[in-house]
Design an enzyme around this catalytic site. Structure first.
Site, mmCIF file in Angstrom:
data_model
loop_
_atom_site.group_PDB
_atom_site.id
_atom_site.type_symbol
_atom_site.label_atom_id
_atom_site.label_comp_id
_atom_site.label_asym_id
_atom_site.label_seq_id
_atom_site.Cartn_x
_atom_site.Cartn_y
_atom_site.Cartn_z
ATOM 1 N N ASP A 41 0.839 -1.199 0.000
ATOM 2 C CA ASP A 41 0.000 0.000 0.000
ATOM 3 C C ASP A 41 0.875 1.252 0.000
ATOM 4 O O ASP A 41 1.621 1.488 0.948
ATOM 5 C CB ASP A 41 -0.896 -0.021 1.252
ATOM 6 C CG ASP A 41 -2.051 0.959 1.156
ATOM 7 O OD1 ASP A 41 -2.041 1.796 0.240
ATOM 8 O OD2 ASP A 41 -2.951 0.881 2.006
ATOM 9 N N ASP A 42 0.790 2.029 -1.058
ATOM 10 C CA ASP A 42 1.556 3.281 -1.179
ATOM 11 C C ASP A 42 3.065 3.047 -1.317
ATOM 12 O O ASP A 42 3.866 3.926 -0.979
ATOM 13 C CB ASP A 42 1.301 4.234 0.005
ATOM 14 C CG ASP A 42 -0.133 4.754 0.075
ATOM 15 O OD1 ASP A 42 -0.965 4.303 -0.731
ATOM 16 O OD2 ASP A 42 -0.410 5.610 0.924
ATOM 17 N N CYS A 81 -6.174 4.179 -3.067
ATOM 18 C CA CYS A 81 -6.384 2.819 -2.556
ATOM 19 C C CYS A 81 -7.597 2.078 -3.097
ATOM 20 O O CYS A 81 -7.472 1.012 -3.703
ATOM 21 C CB CYS A 81 -6.475 2.881 -1.032
ATOM 22 S SG CYS A 81 -5.038 3.640 -0.266
ATOM 23 N N ARG A 85 -7.715 -0.943 -6.019
ATOM 24 C CA ARG A 85 -8.056 -2.335 -5.657
ATOM 25 C C ARG A 85 -9.235 -2.849 -6.481
ATOM 26 O O ARG A 85 -9.294 -4.027 -6.850
ATOM 27 C CB ARG A 85 -8.388 -2.409 -4.151
ATOM 28 C CG ARG A 85 -7.154 -2.405 -3.301
ATOM 29 C CD ARG A 85 -7.374 -1.783 -1.923
ATOM 30 N NE ARG A 85 -6.162 -1.064 -1.584
ATOM 31 C CZ ARG A 85 -5.122 -1.619 -0.956
ATOM 32 N NH1 ARG A 85 -5.199 -2.845 -0.518
ATOM 33 N NH2 ARG A 85 -4.019 -0.926 -0.743
ATOM 34 N N LYS A 134 -5.792 -5.511 3.906
ATOM 35 C CA LYS A 134 -6.670 -4.355 3.686
ATOM 36 C C LYS A 134 -7.603 -4.608 2.504
ATOM 37 O O LYS A 134 -7.152 -4.771 1.378
ATOM 38 C CB LYS A 134 -5.788 -3.134 3.423
ATOM 39 C CG LYS A 134 -6.527 -1.904 2.928
ATOM 40 C CD LYS A 134 -5.579 -0.727 2.903
ATOM 41 C CE LYS A 134 -6.105 0.394 2.026
ATOM 42 N NZ LYS A 134 -5.260 1.590 2.104
ATOM 43 N N HIS A 136 -10.813 -2.602 1.680
ATOM 44 C CA HIS A 136 -11.077 -1.239 1.205
ATOM 45 C C HIS A 136 -11.984 -1.170 -0.030
ATOM 46 O O HIS A 136 -11.828 -0.297 -0.882
ATOM 47 C CB HIS A 136 -9.765 -0.487 0.943
ATOM 48 C CG HIS A 136 -9.876 0.954 1.358
ATOM 49 N ND1 HIS A 136 -8.842 1.871 1.255
ATOM 50 C CD2 HIS A 136 -10.930 1.643 1.869
ATOM 51 C CE1 HIS A 136 -9.253 3.037 1.684
ATOM 52 N NE2 HIS A 136 -10.518 2.922 2.055
ATOM 53 N N SER A 159 -8.399 1.791 5.278
ATOM 54 C CA SER A 159 -7.006 2.216 5.507
ATOM 55 C C SER A 159 -6.651 2.283 6.985
ATOM 56 O O SER A 159 -7.507 2.596 7.824
ATOM 57 C CB SER A 159 -6.758 3.585 4.878
ATOM 58 O OG SER A 159 -6.639 3.467 3.497
ATOM 59 N N HIS A 222 1.549 2.264 4.017
ATOM 60 C CA HIS A 222 0.623 3.393 4.156
ATOM 61 C C HIS A 222 0.813 3.991 5.558
ATOM 62 O O HIS A 222 0.938 3.257 6.531
ATOM 63 C CB HIS A 222 -0.799 2.855 3.994
ATOM 64 C CG HIS A 222 -1.867 3.889 3.835
ATOM 65 N ND1 HIS A 222 -2.199 4.769 4.844
ATOM 66 C CD2 HIS A 222 -2.690 4.183 2.806
ATOM 67 C CE1 HIS A 222 -3.178 5.555 4.420
ATOM 68 N NE2 HIS A 222 -3.492 5.220 3.184
ATOM 69 N N ASP A 274 -0.455 -0.653 -4.742
ATOM 70 C CA ASP A 274 -1.732 -0.080 -5.195
ATOM 71 C C ASP A 274 -1.605 1.313 -5.783
ATOM 72 O O ASP A 274 -2.489 1.775 -6.490
ATOM 73 C CB ASP A 274 -2.762 -0.084 -4.053
ATOM 74 C CG ASP A 274 -2.450 0.933 -2.966
ATOM 75 O OD1 ASP A 274 -1.268 1.292 -2.780
ATOM 76 O OD2 ASP A 274 -3.404 1.367 -2.281
ATOM 77 N N ASN A 275 -0.527 2.008 -5.466
ATOM 78 C CA ASN A 275 -0.276 3.353 -6.027
ATOM 79 C C ASN A 275 1.106 3.810 -5.576
ATOM 80 O O ASN A 275 1.745 3.154 -4.748
ATOM 81 C CB ASN A 275 -1.352 4.374 -5.605
ATOM 82 C CG ASN A 275 -1.616 4.425 -4.118
ATOM 83 O OD1 ASN A 275 -2.681 4.007 -3.664
ATOM 84 N ND2 ASN A 275 -0.665 4.899 -3.333
ATOM 85 N N LYS A 295 1.449 9.534 -5.395
ATOM 86 C CA LYS A 295 0.051 9.128 -5.144
ATOM 87 C C LYS A 295 -0.924 10.289 -5.360
ATOM 88 O O LYS A 295 -0.632 11.434 -5.005
ATOM 89 C CB LYS A 295 -0.056 8.638 -3.688
ATOM 90 C CG LYS A 295 -1.458 8.303 -3.232
ATOM 91 C CD LYS A 295 -1.457 7.813 -1.787
ATOM 92 C CE LYS A 295 -2.872 7.537 -1.303
ATOM 93 N NZ LYS A 295 -2.899 6.958 0.041
HETATM 94 MG MG MG Z 1 -2.625 3.072 -1.376
#
Ligand code: MG
Length: 462
Positions: A41-42, A81, A85, A134, A136, A159, A222, A274-275, A295
């Site tokens: 994540d991130d 996020c 996804r 996660k 989300h 998150s 994240h 995811d980003n 992001k």
């Molecule tokens: Mg993310």
């Protein structure tokens, strides 16, 4: 009729008698491949050793890359996020799925019942399907993973910053979910990566004798960042580096579980993010390296992420593929490898198995990829060209990044219509719009086609 019956009996009898003599020993059919997707994540493009991180050691992910294929132009559909996804799990652009931005704790919507996830497809084939981490994609009971093809689930439904202790916003208590019940609130986040890993390893052990799909969606890196005692202070890049080292350890544990159970050569493992990095968090954000922005933008630093796929004996080892690909392609590619039936509705992703197999001359099956932010179409990429449409975006340029968990202030910037050749100008510094009017026309036409399909908030089309 009696004669016919007699003849048939003779024929059947002959077959029964002859068949054993004629039969040749055949090898047992290979079970369909297991699939493991590990989603950070991130995590920024340049946060792994094998993607150029200078101060973070990621020996397990580096080994995974040496044993598999690394994609250097792999994209997410939207650089945030929930939207990201939605595209990964359904093979459809986030806008088609209707999941945009990041769903907060008060959101009432989620992944619609008619959407078909990778887990739905594989469960229909008899796979065991498990998820940790996660989700989300909606946190009401009807939206949780068990309603979307997963047999088991353990994790945070959104998150990890959406909790009362977050320094910049007040949220309700953060629920931890086991299957479809809340078992705790505000769990100790230093335990998350370890807990998710332990559950992932146990899922593999439990299902080692049948095909399985495992989706591990880490909460980290994240913000707010947390790491277990074991990795505290271990990196040369502070807490952020420690957190990445723990994710790398987690990948190592999962790969070791596959090896231990003799599943290496029948398991496709994918690692990606995811980003891009949440740059306003400064020393608690990752790095997009030479890529522009991060992001929350359609610039390369927001949407291009590290991607590694490993399947010993099936995918080549130690290869790098620069062809563009996107998370929307993961579902159709897994369907190709496993024989799963595709959903009946429109998919945006395409089978990229020739790219994963690094077949000679294999090219992206797409004319273009489209980068929305919310409902606005901000950019389109075709071949080396990326055309941006006039829009405003957030940037840290001219601001001081945050420090130690507190974000710095973004400013709003705007761009005109600009064209970059990413082969020549990876950092998107110099528009070549005026020199390539024919490319601009072609990309404009592609974008118009997508606007007619998915709309464009910049053009007030729905
Ligand atoms: Mg993310």
């Amino acid at each position: 009729m009696a004669q016919l019956s007699l003849c048939w009996s003779v024929v059947v009898g002959l077959f029964v008698w002859v068949a054993p003599l004629a039969a040749q020993p055949t090898p047992a059919p290979k079970p369909p491949p297991n699939v493991v997707i590990i989603f950070a994540d991130d995590l920024g493009y340049a946060d792994l050793g094998c993607f150029g991180a200078p101060k973070i050691k990621t020996p397990n992910l580096d080994r995974m890359a040496r044993q598999g294929v690394r994609f250097t132009s792999f994209y997410v559909a939207q650089a945030v996020c929930s939207a990201s996804r939605a595209a990964l799990l359904t093979g459809r652009y986030s806008n088609r799925v209707g999941i945009l931005s990041a769903l907060g704790p008060t959101a009432k919507h989620g992944l619609a019942p008619h959407e078909r996830t990778i887990a739905d497809l594989l469960r229909a084939l008899g796979y065991a399907t498990g998820m940790v981490g996660k989700w989300h994609l909606g946190h009401l009971a009807e939206h949780l993973p068990k309603r979307h093809g997963f047999d088991t689930y353990y994790g945070l439904p959104y998150s990890n910053d959406m909790w009362p202790k977050h320094p910049t916003a007040k949220f309700p208590d953060l629920p931890l979910i086991d299957e479809d019940k809340i078992i705790a609130y505000n769990p100790d986040q230093t335990r998350l990566t370890t807990d998710y890993t332990d559950r992932a390893v146990k899922f593999i052990a439990r299902n080692k004798d049948r095909p399985f799909f495992l989706y591990v969606a880490h909460a980290m890196p994240h913000v707010p960042l947390f790491v277990s005692e074991r990795f505290k202070g271990k990196s040369e890049q502070g807490l952020y580096g420690d957190v990445i080292m723990e994710i790398d350890w987690s990948v190592g544990q999962i790969l070791e579980a596959l090896r231990k159970h003799g599943l290496d050569e029948n398991t496709l493992v994918i690692f990606t993010s995811d980003n891009g990095p949440w740059l306003s968090y400064g020393n608690h954000a990752g790095s997009a390296g030479r890529l522009r922005e991060g992001k929350g933008t359609a610039w390369e630093g927001g949407v291009r992420v590290p991607f590694i796929a490993r399947w010993p004996g099936r995918l080549p080892a130690g290869k790098t593929n620069p062809e563009p690909a996107m998370t929307i392609d993961v579902l159709p590619t897994i369907a190709k490898f496993t024989g799963a039936k595709l959903p009946g509705h429109k998919l945006d992703g395409k089978d990229i198995s020739p790219l994963l197999l690094c077949k000679e001359g294999a090219k992206s099956p797409h004319d273009a990829y489209y980068f929305y932010w919310g409902r606005e179409l901000h950019a389109v990429r075709s071949g080396p060209w990326k055309l941006y449409f006039p829009h405003s975006y957030r940037t840290l340029a001219g601001s001081t990044p945050g420090q130690d968990g507190r974000p710095g202030p973004y400013k709003t910037a705007t761009t005109d219509l600009v064209l970059y050749n990413l082969d020549d100008d990876l950092s998107e510094t110099t528009s070549v719009l005026d020199r390539h009017p024919e490319v601009v026309r072609r990309l404009q036409a592609l974008a118009d086609g997508m606007r007619a399909d998915l709309g464009d908030g910049l053009r007030k089309k729905k």
